[in-house]
Design an enzyme around this catalytic site. Structure first.
Site, PDB file in Angstrom:
ATOM      1  N   SER A  77       4.165   3.987   4.144  1.00 20.89           N
ATOM      2  CA  SER A  77       3.301   4.354   5.268  1.00 20.89           C
ATOM      3  C   SER A  77       3.223   3.241   6.307  1.00 20.89           C
ATOM      4  O   SER A  77       3.373   3.477   7.507  1.00 20.89           O
ATOM      5  CB  SER A  77       1.896   4.678   4.755  1.00 20.89           C
ATOM      6  OG  SER A  77       1.946   5.680   3.773  1.00 20.89           O
ATOM      7  N   GLY A  89      -4.704   8.084   5.744  1.00 25.96           N
ATOM      8  CA  GLY A  89      -3.501   8.896   5.749  1.00 25.96           C
ATOM      9  C   GLY A  89      -2.293   8.270   5.107  1.00 25.96           C
ATOM     10  O   GLY A  89      -1.230   8.883   5.061  1.00 25.96           O
ATOM     11  N   LYS A 114      -8.114  -6.140  -0.941  1.00 25.55           N
ATOM     12  CA  LYS A 114      -8.283  -6.211  -2.404  1.00 25.55           C
ATOM     13  C   LYS A 114      -7.858  -7.561  -2.965  1.00 25.55           C
ATOM     14  O   LYS A 114      -8.114  -7.862  -4.137  1.00 25.55           O
ATOM     15  CB  LYS A 114      -7.503  -5.074  -3.063  1.00 25.55           C
ATOM     16  CG  LYS A 114      -8.079  -3.699  -2.752  1.00 25.55           C
ATOM     17  CD  LYS A 114      -7.240  -2.595  -3.347  1.00 25.55           C
ATOM     18  CE  LYS A 114      -7.885  -1.235  -3.104  1.00 25.55           C
ATOM     19  NZ  LYS A 114      -8.040  -0.904  -1.670  1.00 25.55           N
ATOM     20  N   VAL A 146      -7.010   8.153   0.005  1.00 24.63           N
ATOM     21  CA  VAL A 146      -8.004   9.156  -0.335  1.00 24.63           C
ATOM     22  C   VAL A 146      -7.919  10.388   0.574  1.00 24.63           C
ATOM     23  O   VAL A 146      -8.193  11.510   0.133  1.00 24.63           O
ATOM     24  CB  VAL A 146      -9.415   8.523  -0.282  1.00 24.63           C
ATOM     25  CG1 VAL A 146      -9.826   8.176   1.148  1.00 24.63           C
ATOM     26  CG2 VAL A 146     -10.446   9.436  -0.912  1.00 24.63           C
ATOM     27  N   LYS A 158      -1.599  -9.728  -5.119  1.00 21.49           N
ATOM     28  CA  LYS A 158      -1.497  -9.902  -3.662  1.00 21.49           C
ATOM     29  C   LYS A 158      -2.100 -11.244  -3.232  1.00 21.49           C
ATOM     30  O   LYS A 158      -1.595 -11.904  -2.324  1.00 21.49           O
ATOM     31  CB  LYS A 158      -2.196  -8.750  -2.939  1.00 21.49           C
ATOM     32  CG  LYS A 158      -1.526  -7.401  -3.106  1.00 21.49           C
ATOM     33  CD  LYS A 158      -0.125  -7.368  -2.506  1.00 21.49           C
ATOM     34  CE  LYS A 158      -0.150  -7.285  -0.994  1.00 21.49           C
ATOM     35  NZ  LYS A 158       1.212  -7.137  -0.422  1.00 21.49           N
ATOM     36  N   ARG A 216     -12.782   3.619 -11.588  1.00 24.48           N
ATOM     37  CA  ARG A 216     -11.526   3.470 -12.321  1.00 24.48           C
ATOM     38  C   ARG A 216     -11.343   2.012 -12.730  1.00 24.48           C
ATOM     39  O   ARG A 216     -12.001   1.113 -12.191  1.00 24.48           O
ATOM     40  CB  ARG A 216     -10.363   3.917 -11.434  1.00 24.48           C
ATOM     41  CG  ARG A 216     -10.431   5.385 -11.034  1.00 24.48           C
ATOM     42  CD  ARG A 216      -9.344   5.734 -10.023  1.00 24.48           C
ATOM     43  NE  ARG A 216      -9.496   4.974  -8.796  1.00 24.48           N
ATOM     44  CZ  ARG A 216      -8.663   5.066  -7.759  1.00 24.48           C
ATOM     45  NH1 ARG A 216      -7.620   5.861  -7.830  1.00 24.48           N
ATOM     46  NH2 ARG A 216      -8.868   4.346  -6.669  1.00 24.48           N
TER      47      ARG A 216
END
Length: 637
Positions: free
Chosen positions: A303, A460, A419, A465, A431, A550
């Site tokens: 993306s 998107g 994150k 999500v 990361k 999660r």
């Protein structure tokens, strides 16, 4: 039935010859009434003489109307321009009559043929009035029948300024939809209760369920370019809950040839509701930095990577090297560029973990700048497979960074994530370690400028999500949210990629660039808005199910780590994170050690080694929480 038949007939544009015939008929009628008015309705005039004059008048009218083309307009779309053409045609017709009578008088061609000047003047006025008014009557009849045959959609326009008036005009011009504008909405108290073209302006805060039901409001169109994002969000939530569709007008730059068309008015998208202003970056320096250069993009089929590649094509690079391990997605991007007529690119199915393959690419294509977007990003999957997360996110980054120094790359831009800040999961920790390795290399040399961009979730993007919610809505729900209070920072894909390109031109190297992204957004609220934007109701049509956090998932994301603060750049929305001081030599050694031990140790040992490199890495809702407890017990003892 008669109405429908009439509508079908007028929908096929009336023949210009029929319009001309009606115009000539009205010329005859107006000429007759001109005589009647001249003689005070006594009809004491020579009728036979009048009948001889009518063919003469009609011939001149045909010539005048043909010159002007007044009969060629679409009558049911009659406007001021059409009315002027009719006026012009009658004026020329009158001049022709006067000139013909003057010539006949001088040459005595027909000695007994004459028309009084008073008749000519009265005929001029009557013909103009009758022909113009007939067109508007026909237009009104069409609108009346069209209104009764079609379903009316009652709407409100938010914004009683210039943009609102342009939207109002565009809707009135549109004949494909049957809109009835019930009122304008505006926050300006000086405008409330006034009227525009007999349409009242209302205070949007006073619009309630009773008003919506009374006027059967179906849609609200937002036509205020400078509307604060927070206000847009507030009003959108309000109208969606009232079961009213919300639409928006595009920015001026997207209007067709500078003119707004009704079909450009679109439904409000979820990215319009981020509760912050869209970040716009216009930097001509980007052009000078990448134009004519060989650019390499890793993760080019993803993306972010694909949008970076798309934006780079606009800056006329010498060559664009697109690298990704996903064959199908890379093929799709390749075909997209081919369809656009682009030829200055090459798509290579390759893996950044394969050092030898990457080295051959550097040797063959000699890239000058690298945009590194290749990474594994799904938190739950990486929590189960730390080995793969380390291999792609750390080792892949190390390979690309080391090769960039080896081949004298001008600029290396790495795509990171929020994150990585105070990570609570394997993905975020890998990361962050990749960021640290880049910082170590940047500190050790100055030939290659290393830059890190760190941003939140992207609307998107693959696996995000929004696409998940869309699929769940298509299946009839429920939408799944891990926690009712979970929040995230969001941006659009173009925004994120603009930051990456901007970072490629800024700083001396070693900086971590972040966005001022405004407030974080509740995922639960996004889920509700998406249900409403789909024309459904929550929880009546589609419910939202809370599934629980999660493994490794945070309740709240952060853009800065503990102890970090920021400094400003020339762009008010872009900041530089001032990171804590680290021992570059020791940190670099530890990162290299974990990669050496990668093939021989288990997941628990790998995560333990990552926690040594990133002390702020505290696992949440994960099997690796026990490692943090062990450290705590050791400190207590």
């Amino acid at each position: 039935m008669l109405r429908i038949l009439f509508l079908r007939t007028v929908n096929k544009y009336a023949s210009k010859w029929l319009v001309l015939a009606i115009d000539l008929f009205l010329v005859c009628v107006s000429f007759f009434f001109a005589y009647a008015i001249r003689y005070n309705a006594s009809f004491e005039f020579d009728l036979q003489h009048l009948l001889l004059q009518i063919p003469f008048v009609l011939v001149l009218a045909c010539i005048a109307f043909a010159l002007v083309g007044s009969y060629k307009g679409i009558v049911r779309h009659t406007g001021t321009k059409d009315a002027f053409n009719v006026f012009l045609g009658i004026s020329i017709h009158t001049i022709f009559i006067g000139f013909a009578l003057l010539v006949n008088g001088l040459l005595a061609i027909f000695p007994t043929f004459s028309i009084p000047i008073s008749i000519i003047i009265i005929h001029f006025l009557l013909a103009n009035f009758m022909m113009i008014i007939s067109r508007f009557i026909f237009k009104a009849m069409f609108e009346l029948v069209n209104t009764q045959v079609k379903t009316i959609t009652n709407i409100l326009i938010y914004g009683a300024g210039d943009s609102g008036m342009i939207t109002y005009a565009a809707i009135n011009r549109d004949r494909k939809n049957n809109y009835e504008i019930i009122g304008f909405l505006d926050d300006n108290p000086n405008k409330v209760n006034k009227k525009i073209d007999r349409i009242k302006i209302y205070n949007p805060d006073k619009i309630d369920a009773e008003f919506i039901e009374k006027h059967d409001i179906k849609e609200v169109i937002f036509s205020m370019p400078r509307l604060r994002s927070g206000r847009l969000l507030e009003l959108t939530d309000k109208f969606l809950e009232l079961n009213v569709k919300v639409k928006t007008v595009p920015t001026l730059t997207k209007w067709i040839e500078g003119d707004l068309q009704a079909n450009q008015i679109k439904n409000v998208n979820i990215d319009d509701l981020l509760d912050r202003d869209q970040i716009e970056i216009v930097n001509p320096i980007v052009m000078s930095k990448v134009s004519g250069k060989v650019l390499l993009v890793t993760g080019a089929a993803g993306s972010i990577g694909s949008e970076i590649a798309r934006q780079l094509t606009a800056y006329n690079p010498k060559k664009l090297i697109l690298v990704d391990q996903s064959e199908s997605a890379l093929y799709d991007l390749q075909q997209e560029f081919v369809q656009l007529g682009l030829s200055n690119f090459v798509a290579l199915v390759s893996d950044v973990r394969d050092l030898k393959r990457m080295e051959r690419i550097f040797i063959k294509y000699q890239p000058e700048q690298v945009f590194h977007a290749a990474a594994y990003k799904h938190v739950p999957l990486m929590e189960k497979t730390p080995y793969e997360a380390i291999k792609i996110n750390i080792m892949g980054t190390k390979h690309m960074a080391d090769l960039s120094i080896q081949f004298g790359i001008e600029r290396f831009v790495m795509v990171s994530t929020d994150k990585a800040v105070n990570p609570t999961n394997v993905m975020g920790a890998t990361k962050r370690i990749a960021e640290l390795y880049i910082s170590c290399l940047s500190h050790a040399q100055s030939n290659t400028k290393f830059t890190i961009t760190r941003f939140g979730n992207v609307l998107g993007s693959n696996g995000s999500v929004i696409p998940l919610f869309k699929k769940q809505i298509e299946k009839g729900g429920p939408l799944t949210v891990t926690h009712k209070e979970i929040t995230r920072y969001f941006m659009t894909i173009p925004e994120a990629c603009s930051l990456v390109l901007e970072a490629g031109t800024m700083g001396k190297g070693g900086e971590i660039y972040i966005f001022d992204m405004g407030k974080s957004v509740k995922i639960f609220d996004i889920a509700k808005r998406m249900i409403y934007l789909s024309g459904l109701k929550y929880p009546g049509d589609i419910d939202i199910k809370i599934t629980g956090l999660r493994p490794g998932e945070k309740l709240y994301e952060e853009l800065l780590a503990d102890g970090e603060n920021t400094t400003k750049t020339y762009h008010e929305k872009i900041l530089i994170a001032k990171t804590n001081q680290i021992d570059f030599v020791v940190t670099k050694g530890k990162i290299e050690d974990i990669l050496l031990e990668l093939p021989s140790v288990n997941n628990k040992k790998l995560v333990s080694l990552m926690k040594e490199i990133v002390p702020e890495y505290i696992s949440k809702n994960s099997e690796f929480e026990e490692l943090d407890h062990e450290v705590s017990n050791e400190l207590m003892n």
